[in-house]
Write a protein that holds these residues in place. Sequence first.
Motif, mmCIF file in Angstrom:
data_model
loop_
_atom_site.group_PDB
_atom_site.id
_atom_site.type_symbol
_atom_site.label_atom_id
_atom_site.label_comp_id
_atom_site.label_asym_id
_atom_site.label_seq_id
_atom_site.Cartn_x
_atom_site.Cartn_y
_atom_site.Cartn_z
ATOM 1 N N GLN A 22 -5.467 3.479 -6.546
ATOM 2 C CA GLN A 22 -5.482 3.150 -7.971
ATOM 3 C C GLN A 22 -4.094 3.367 -8.594
ATOM 4 O OE1 GLN A 22 -7.164 1.218 -9.300
ATOM 5 N NE2 GLN A 22 -8.823 1.955 -10.551
ATOM 6 N N VAL A 23 -3.437 4.452 -8.246
ATOM 7 C CA VAL A 23 -2.086 4.736 -8.762
ATOM 8 C C VAL A 23 -1.116 3.656 -8.286
ATOM 9 C CG1 VAL A 23 -0.136 6.346 -8.574
ATOM 10 C CG2 VAL A 23 -2.420 7.213 -9.071
ATOM 11 N N ASP A 24 -1.236 3.253 -7.021
ATOM 12 C CA ASP A 24 -0.361 2.220 -6.479
ATOM 13 C C ASP A 24 -0.566 0.893 -7.224
ATOM 14 O OD1 ASP A 24 1.617 1.365 -4.584
ATOM 15 O OD2 ASP A 24 0.007 0.234 -3.567
ATOM 16 N N ARG A 25 -1.827 0.526 -7.473
ATOM 17 C CA ARG A 25 -2.116 -0.703 -8.243
ATOM 18 C C ARG A 25 -1.536 -0.617 -9.651
ATOM 19 N NH1 ARG A 25 -8.047 -1.961 -8.750
ATOM 20 N NH2 ARG A 25 -7.222 -3.230 -10.426
ATOM 21 N N GLN A 26 -1.712 0.533 -10.296
ATOM 22 C CA GLN A 26 -1.207 0.705 -11.661
ATOM 23 C C GLN A 26 0.328 0.663 -11.687
ATOM 24 O OE1 GLN A 26 -2.972 0.590 -14.413
ATOM 25 N NE2 GLN A 26 -4.828 0.361 -13.179
ATOM 26 N N ALA A 27 0.969 1.235 -10.680
ATOM 27 C CA ALA A 27 2.436 1.208 -10.598
ATOM 28 C C ALA A 27 2.928 -0.229 -10.439
ATOM 29 C CB ALA A 27 2.918 2.085 -9.442
ATOM 30 N N ALA A 28 2.251 -1.024 -9.619
ATOM 31 C CA ALA A 28 2.628 -2.431 -9.448
ATOM 32 C C ALA A 28 2.443 -3.195 -10.753
ATOM 33 C CB ALA A 28 1.805 -3.064 -8.323
ATOM 34 N N THR A 29 1.349 -2.913 -11.452
ATOM 35 C CA THR A 29 1.105 -3.575 -12.738
ATOM 36 C C THR A 29 2.159 -3.170 -13.756
ATOM 37 O OG1 THR A 29 -1.270 -3.590 -12.269
ATOM 38 C CG2 THR A 29 -0.618 -3.928 -14.550
ATOM 39 N N ILE A 30 2.510 -1.900 -13.780
ATOM 40 C CA ILE A 30 3.538 -1.422 -14.716
ATOM 41 C C ILE A 30 4.879 -2.070 -14.399
ATOM 42 C CG2 ILE A 30 4.887 0.617 -15.356
ATOM 43 C CD1 ILE A 30 2.260 2.223 -15.177
ATOM 44 N N THR A 31 5.216 -2.179 -13.137
ATOM 45 C CA THR A 31 6.477 -2.820 -12.736
ATOM 46 C C THR A 31 6.500 -4.287 -13.175
ATOM 47 O OG1 THR A 31 6.626 -1.356 -10.837
ATOM 48 C CG2 THR A 31 7.979 -3.333 -10.780
ATOM 49 N N LYS A 32 5.385 -4.980 -12.950
ATOM 50 C CA LYS A 32 5.290 -6.399 -13.337
ATOM 51 C C LYS A 32 5.416 -6.550 -14.848
ATOM 52 C CE LYS A 32 2.052 -10.264 -13.155
ATOM 53 N NZ LYS A 32 0.704 -10.666 -12.768
ATOM 54 N N VAL A 33 4.688 -5.741 -15.602
ATOM 55 C CA VAL A 33 4.722 -5.823 -17.063
ATOM 56 C C VAL A 33 6.101 -5.433 -17.590
ATOM 57 C CG1 VAL A 33 3.773 -4.791 -19.164
ATOM 58 C CG2 VAL A 33 2.251 -5.528 -17.351
ATOM 59 N N SER A 34 6.724 -4.455 -16.963
ATOM 60 C CA SER A 34 8.064 -4.029 -17.363
ATOM 61 C C SER A 34 9.073 -5.170 -17.162
ATOM 62 C CB SER A 34 8.488 -2.810 -16.558
ATOM 63 O OG SER A 34 9.785 -2.426 -16.880
ATOM 64 N N GLY A 35 8.961 -5.882 -16.056
ATOM 65 C CA GLY A 35 9.833 -7.042 -15.815
ATOM 66 C C GLY A 35 9.600 -8.136 -16.840
ATOM 67 N N GLN A 36 8.337 -8.383 -17.179
ATOM 68 C CA GLN A 36 8.035 -9.387 -18.200
ATOM 69 C C GLN A 36 8.576 -8.968 -19.560
ATOM 70 O OE1 GLN A 36 3.785 -9.666 -17.866
ATOM 71 N NE2 GLN A 36 3.861 -11.242 -16.261
ATOM 72 N N LEU A 37 8.503 -7.680 -19.865
ATOM 73 C CA LEU A 37 9.036 -7.170 -21.133
ATOM 74 C C LEU A 37 10.541 -7.346 -21.194
ATOM 75 C CD1 LEU A 37 8.643 -5.665 -23.814
ATOM 76 C CD2 LEU A 37 8.919 -3.527 -22.535
ATOM 77 N N ASP A 38 11.236 -7.015 -20.116
ATOM 78 C CA ASP A 38 12.689 -7.198 -20.073
ATOM 79 C C ASP A 38 13.061 -8.660 -20.256
ATOM 80 O OD1 ASP A 38 13.005 -4.492 -19.666
ATOM 81 O OD2 ASP A 38 13.302 -4.661 -17.490
#
Length: 162
Positions: A22-38
């Motif tokens: 679950q942490v790994d999935r959330q980290a991937a989602t956070i990375t993806k969303v962070s890239g979209q935000l940038d």
Amino acid sequence: MIRILLSVIAVLLLIVGLLWWQVDRQAATITKVSGQLDSAIAQASSLRNTLRLQRELNADLSELDRKRTEELTNANAELEEFRGRVGDGSQRLFVKASCPTAGVPATASTTGVDDPAPAELHPVARQDYFALRGQLIRTEAALAGLQEYVSTVCRYESRTED
């Protein structure tokens, strides 16, 4: 007792594994969303810069239009003033002209010439002169305005490419 302990350890390992997943999935989602935000922030910054440049360009073009319109109005007013002076006779419109001497015998007498005054345009031709002069003023003003417009727009295009 060992079975219960092994069962508890297995359950705890399963829970730790699920939590890790679950942490790994959330980290991937956070990375993806962070890239979209940038990406969105960069795009918003670019759009703000483009909007600022567009506003500057519009202000400069508006000033250019005002200046050229004023120059054209002044030139037309001068032409109308000149037309009025010629019309009321306070100023004359002369034509630089000379009569060809070819074909005129050298012994020809000049007794038939009444007044050696300079040549002047006929009143009908005078109106054509003023029409042509007005067209020339408008054409020169339009050309100058277009040249300045092109130099202004090219200046902004070079600023946006940087």
